[in-house]
Design a protein around this motif. Structure first.
Motif, PDB file in Angstrom:
ATOM      1  N   VAL A  66       3.165 -11.555 -47.300  1.00  0.00           N
ATOM      2  CA  VAL A  66       4.160 -11.921 -48.305  1.00  0.00           C
ATOM      3  C   VAL A  66       3.469 -12.770 -49.363  1.00  0.00           C
ATOM      4  CG1 VAL A  66       6.289 -13.205 -48.745  1.00  0.00           C
ATOM      5  CG2 VAL A  66       6.031 -11.903 -46.625  1.00  0.00           C
ATOM      6  N   ARG A  67       3.740 -12.474 -50.617  1.00  0.00           N
ATOM      7  CA  ARG A  67       3.276 -13.311 -51.734  1.00  0.00           C
ATOM      8  C   ARG A  67       4.492 -13.729 -52.543  1.00  0.00           C
ATOM      9  NH1 ARG A  67      -1.913 -10.648 -54.831  1.00  0.00           N
ATOM     10  NH2 ARG A  67      -3.370 -10.763 -53.108  1.00  0.00           N
ATOM     11  N   VAL A  68       4.481 -14.960 -52.992  1.00  0.00           N
ATOM     12  CA  VAL A  68       5.551 -15.471 -53.844  1.00  0.00           C
ATOM     13  C   VAL A  68       4.898 -15.986 -55.116  1.00  0.00           C
ATOM     14  CG1 VAL A  68       7.412 -17.156 -54.071  1.00  0.00           C
ATOM     15  CG2 VAL A  68       6.945 -16.108 -51.844  1.00  0.00           C
ATOM     16  N   PHE A  69       5.391 -15.532 -56.261  1.00  0.00           N
ATOM     17  CA  PHE A  69       4.858 -15.948 -57.546  1.00  0.00           C
ATOM     18  C   PHE A  69       5.874 -16.845 -58.239  1.00  0.00           C
ATOM     19  CE2 PHE A  69       2.805 -12.039 -56.400  1.00  0.00           C
ATOM     20  CZ  PHE A  69       1.489 -12.191 -56.804  1.00  0.00           C
ATOM     21  N   ASN A  70       5.419 -17.648 -59.179  1.00  0.00           N
ATOM     22  CA  ASN A  70       6.318 -18.557 -59.890  1.00  0.00           C
ATOM     23  C   ASN A  70       6.830 -17.952 -61.193  1.00  0.00           C
ATOM     24  OD1 ASN A  70       4.016 -18.652 -61.422  1.00  0.00           O
ATOM     25  ND2 ASN A  70       3.828 -20.882 -61.429  1.00  0.00           N
ATOM     26  N   ARG A  71       6.759 -16.623 -61.291  1.00  0.00           N
ATOM     27  CA  ARG A  71       7.258 -15.908 -62.470  1.00  0.00           C
ATOM     28  C   ARG A  71       7.561 -14.473 -62.068  1.00  0.00           C
ATOM     29  NH1 ARG A  71       3.367 -12.431 -64.059  1.00  0.00           N
ATOM     30  NH2 ARG A  71       1.274 -12.809 -63.271  1.00  0.00           N
ATOM     31  N   ALA A  72       8.328 -13.794 -62.897  1.00  0.00           N
ATOM     32  CA  ALA A  72       8.615 -12.379 -62.648  1.00  0.00           C
ATOM     33  C   ALA A  72       7.391 -11.556 -63.033  1.00  0.00           C
ATOM     34  CB  ALA A  72       9.829 -11.936 -63.469  1.00  0.00           C
ATOM     35  N   LEU A  73       6.978 -10.665 -62.155  1.00  0.00           N
ATOM     36  CA  LEU A  73       5.843  -9.795 -62.437  1.00  0.00           C
ATOM     37  C   LEU A  73       6.255  -8.653 -63.357  1.00  0.00           C
ATOM     38  CD1 LEU A  73       4.330  -9.441 -58.851  1.00  0.00           C
ATOM     39  CD2 LEU A  73       3.702 -11.065 -60.639  1.00  0.00           C
ATOM     40  N   THR A  74       5.278  -8.082 -64.038  1.00  0.00           N
ATOM     41  CA  THR A  74       5.538  -6.888 -64.853  1.00  0.00           C
ATOM     42  C   THR A  74       5.445  -5.656 -63.957  1.00  0.00           C
ATOM     43  OG1 THR A  74       3.214  -6.503 -65.405  1.00  0.00           O
ATOM     44  CG2 THR A  74       4.453  -8.021 -66.845  1.00  0.00           C
TER      45      THR A  74
END
Length: 86
Positions: A66-74
């Motif tokens: 699982v990866r969580v980013f601090n922004r919406a990916l394209t």
């Protein structure tokens, strides 16, 4: 065992887009009732349907990474992640 890559993108407008093995698989749907990550009122769970589905049943399968980013990916980034195997 066959692995599939699923990318779920949740943006600040509470829209969710789903990519399956790097391909857009679902029209964006609103999950406005789940709370807000920005305000800290939402609950973040992986592998549990939670109260929104009224049964709280866990995911029946295996979640490898699982990866969580601090922004919406394209969409391009979602495709690249699937190609990288994460």
């Amino acid at each position: 065992v066959t692995w599939n890559h699923v990318t779920v993108i949740f943006d600040r407008s509470a829209n969710i887009s789903v990519y399956y093995n790097g391909v857009f698989n679902s029209v964006s749907v609103s999950f406005a009732g789940v709370g807000s990550f920005a305000s800290g009122t939402g609950t973040f769970e992986v592998g549990n349907k939670g109260a929104a589905w009224n049964d709280g049943a866990p995911f029946n399968g295996e979640i490898k990474q699982v990866r969580v980013f601090n922004r919406a990916l394209t969409s391009i980034e979602a495709s690249i992640l699937a190609q990288e195997g994460i």
